[in-house]
Design an enzyme around this catalytic site. Structure first.
Site, PDB file in Angstrom:
ATOM      1  NE  ARG A  73     -36.562  86.726  39.379  1.00  0.00           N
ATOM      2  CZ  ARG A  73     -35.830  85.655  39.726  1.00  0.00           C
ATOM      3  NH1 ARG A  73     -34.505  85.684  39.619  1.00  0.00           N
ATOM      4  NH2 ARG A  73     -36.412  84.559  40.174  1.00  0.00           N
ATOM      5  CE1 TYR A 293     -41.222  77.004  42.114  1.00  0.00           C
ATOM      6  CE2 TYR A 293     -39.438  78.081  43.298  1.00  0.00           C
ATOM      7  CZ  TYR A 293     -40.141  77.855  42.127  1.00  0.00           C
ATOM      8  OH  TYR A 293     -39.749  78.480  40.966  1.00  0.00           O
ATOM      9  CB  SER A 359     -38.995  86.841  42.610  1.00  0.00           C
ATOM     10  OG  SER A 359     -38.571  86.286  43.832  1.00  0.00           O
ATOM     11  CD  GLU A 360     -37.703  81.252  40.640  1.00  0.00           C
ATOM     12  OE1 GLU A 360     -37.865  80.057  40.992  1.00  0.00           O
ATOM     13  OE2 GLU A 360     -36.595  81.712  40.303  1.00  0.00           O
ATOM     14  CG  ASN A 361     -46.240  80.272  43.796  1.00  0.00           C
ATOM     15  OD1 ASN A 361     -47.413  80.484  43.518  1.00  0.00           O
ATOM     16  ND2 ASN A 361     -45.871  79.333  44.632  1.00  0.00           N
TER      17      ASN A 361
END
Length: 458
Positions: A73, A293, A359-361
Site C-alpha cells: 500500500r 499501534y 493495514s499498519e502495525n
C-alpha cells in the site's frame, strides 16, 4: 507452535507518497509549515528529505519482491497529481504513478492505493482545508480522476488514511498544521472528511470499476481502568470520539446516536445540510484497513473541568497509565498485542464481520545502528513484536474474524512527520547520506513468513 494463515493472505507493507517520494511540484501543508517552523521537526529535517522513492521506485519494488510481498500500500499525492488541488493534471505525475502501478503488477505485487495520507495541497488549505465544503468537492473530483487514470489496474482503493489524525493534530492537539485548538472546527473537519469519503465512494460505485473501495482507520481500543461505571463511561466516550466517529459512518452509514447527543448538548455539532445523511449512507465500504499501534487506557476524571478552558475530549476522561504495562520507550507507546484481537472481535460481533485487513502495525526504534552485527541490523525486537501480534491475529481468524491480510509499517526507514528520522520502522535500513538500502533481520524473517504463509514460535 505453527501459525498457518489462510490461502491468498495479503502479506506486505505500507507507506505513503509524502513520506517516501521527495519534493513535488505542488506545495503541501507540510512543505509550507516546514519552511516557516523547521524547529517543529526533529533535527530540522523536512519532507524534502525522504527515501527518494520518486527516483528509486524500481529498485524499491525489487526489494519488495525480495521480501516476498504479494501486496503493497502506498498513496497518490494529490499535490503532485494536481498541484493547485483543482486545476490541470500534471502529466509527469501520471507517468510516475503509471510506472509504479505497472511495475508492482508486473512483479506480482498487488497495489493498494490510498487517495489521501495527510498531504493536503496548500492551495486547498488556504481556502479552509476540510472546513470548506468546496475542498470536499475538489477532493471528489481528484478521486474521480484517479479512478479514471488508474482504476483499470488498481483494484483496492482507500479514500483516507487515519482521517482522525489530521483532526486531532491540526485542530485539537497542535501537532499538525494549521495548529488550531478548537473542538467545533475539529468536528467540522471530521464531518467534512466523512462527506468527502462518501462522495469518493459514490463516484467509485457510479463508475462500475472492477475493484473495491474502503478506508484505513487507526483503531485504538479504549480500555477502562476498572469496571466502575464512571470508568466504563469514560472509555465509552473515548471510543465514540476516537474510533466510532469514523467507524460507524463507513460501516453502518450513520453516526452513533450517543455521540451526536453528546456533542449537541455542548453545542459542538458541525453544520449539516439536509441531504448529508443520504450521502453518508452511500459511503459504506467494501474493505476496512486497520492501523493498530497501541491501546487507549482511560479512567474517569479526578478533577473538575475548568469551564474557561477550551472544550476538549479530555473533559470526559483522563488517560490511565496501567502499572506494569509493556512500553516502546522510543515512541512512548504501550505495546499491547491482544488489542489487535479485540478490534477484530468487536468488528465481528458489532459490525457484521466486515472484510478487513491489518493495514499498519509497527515498531519505531531510535538509533538502530547499535544493533548492527556483520553489517546488518539484528532487530529481534521487531520480529518478536510482529510475531506476537500475528499470533493474536491468527486467534481472531481462527474464531471467524474476516481478516484478509497483514501489512507492516513500513518497508524502508522513511520520513515520519514531525519525528522525521528519529525512530526507524522499516524492514530495510536506509542510509540517509548514501541512500543505500540494507535488509534488516526482520525483513528476512518476514520474507520467510510470507513465503511459507506461516511461522513457528515457541
Amino acid at each position: 507452535m505453527k501459525y498457518a494463515f489462510p490461502d491468498n493472505f495479503w502479506w506486505g507493507s505500507a507507506s505513503s507518497a509524502l513520506q517516501t517520494e521527495g519534493a513535488r511540484e505542488g506545495e503541501t501543508t507540510w512543505d509550507y509549515w516546514f519552511a516557516r517552523e523547521p524547529n517543529r521537526f526533529h533535527n530540522g529535517v523536512g519532507p524534502q528529505q525522504t527515501s527518494t522513492f520518486y527516483q528509486q521506485w524500481k529498485t524499491d519494488i525489487q526489494l519488495l519482491k525480495q521480501l516476498n510481498h504479494n501486496s503493497f500500500r502506498t498513496s497518490i499525492s494529490w499535490a503532485r497529481l494536481i498541484p493547485d488541488g483543482i486545476g490541470e493534471v500534471n502529466p509527469e505525475a501520471v507517468d510516475f504513478y503509471n510506472q509504479v502501478i505497472d511495475e508492482l503488477n508486473e512483479q506480482g505485487i498487488t497495489p493498494f492505493i490510498t487517495l489521501f495520507h495527510f498531504d493536503m495541497p496548500m492551495a486547498m488549505q488556504e481556502i479552509g482545508g476540510w472546513e470548506n465544503r468546496d475542498v470536499v468537492d475538489a477532493y471528489a473530483r481528484y478521486a474521480q480522476i484517479c479512478f479514471d487514470l488508474f482504476g483499470d489496474r488498481v483494484l483496492h482503493w482507500f479514500t483516507f488514511n487515519e482521517p482522525i489524525v489530521p483532526v486531532e493534530g491540526g485542530y485539537l492537539y497542535d501537532f499538525h498544521y494549521p495548529n488550531v485548538v478548537d473542538f467545533r472546527r475539529a468536528a467540522t473537519v471530521a464531518y467534512h472528511t466523512v462527506l468527502a469519503h462518501a462522495k469518493a465512494v459514490q463516484a467509485y460505485r457510479a463508475g462500475h470499476y472492477a475493484g473495491e473501495i474502503g478506508i484505513v482507520l487507526n483503531l485504538t481500543p479504549s480500555y477502562p481502568r476498572s469496571q466502575n461505571p464512571a470508568d466504563v463511561k469514560a472509555a465509552h466516550v473515548a471510543d465514540l470520539m476516537f474510533n466510532r466517529s469514523f467507524l460507524d459512518p463507513v460501516l453502518r452509514g450513520e453516526y452513533p446516536a450517543d455521540l451526536v447527543a453528546l456533542l449537541k448538548s455542548y453545542d459542538q455539532l458541525p453544520a449539516c445540510k439536509p441531504d448529508d445523511g443520504f450521502l453518508i449512507a452511500e459511503g459504506k465500504i467494501d474493505l476496512l484497513g486497520i492501523n493498530y499501534y497501541q491501546p487507549r487506557r482511560v479512567k474517569c476524571r479526578d478533577s473538575a473541568v475548568n469551564p474557561q478552558a477550551p472544550f476538549m475530549p479530555e473533559w470526559f476522561f483522563d488517560s490511565y497509565e496501567m502499572p506494569g504495562r509493556k512500553m516502546n520507550p522510543y515512541r512512548g507507546w504501550e505495546i499491547y498485542e491482544p488489542g489487535i484481537y479485540d478490534i477484530l472481535v468487536n468488528l465481528r460481533d458489532n459490525y457484521g464481520n466486515p472484510r478487513c485487513f491489518i493495514s499498519e502495525n509497527g515498531m519505531g526504534v531510535e538509533n538502530e545502528q547499535r544493533f548492527i552485527e556483520n553489517g546488518q541490523i539484528n532487530d529481534q525486537y521487531r520480529i518478536e513484536f510482529i510475531s506476537e501480534h500475528l499470533a493474536w491475529l491468527h486467534k481472531g481468524i481462527s474464531e471467524g474474524c474476516n481478516c484478509l491480510g497483514y501489512h507492516m509499517w513500513t518497508f524502508i526507514d522513511n520520513w515520519s512527520w514531525c519525528n522525521a528520522y528519529k525512530n526507524r520502522y522499516g524492514f530495510i535500513q536506509l542510509d540517509l547520506k548514501t541512500q543505500q538500502r540494507t535488509i534488516k533481520k526482520s525483513g528476512e524473517w518476514f520474507a520467510a513468513t510470507a513465503l511459507n504463509n506461516s511461522f513457528d514460535r515457541e
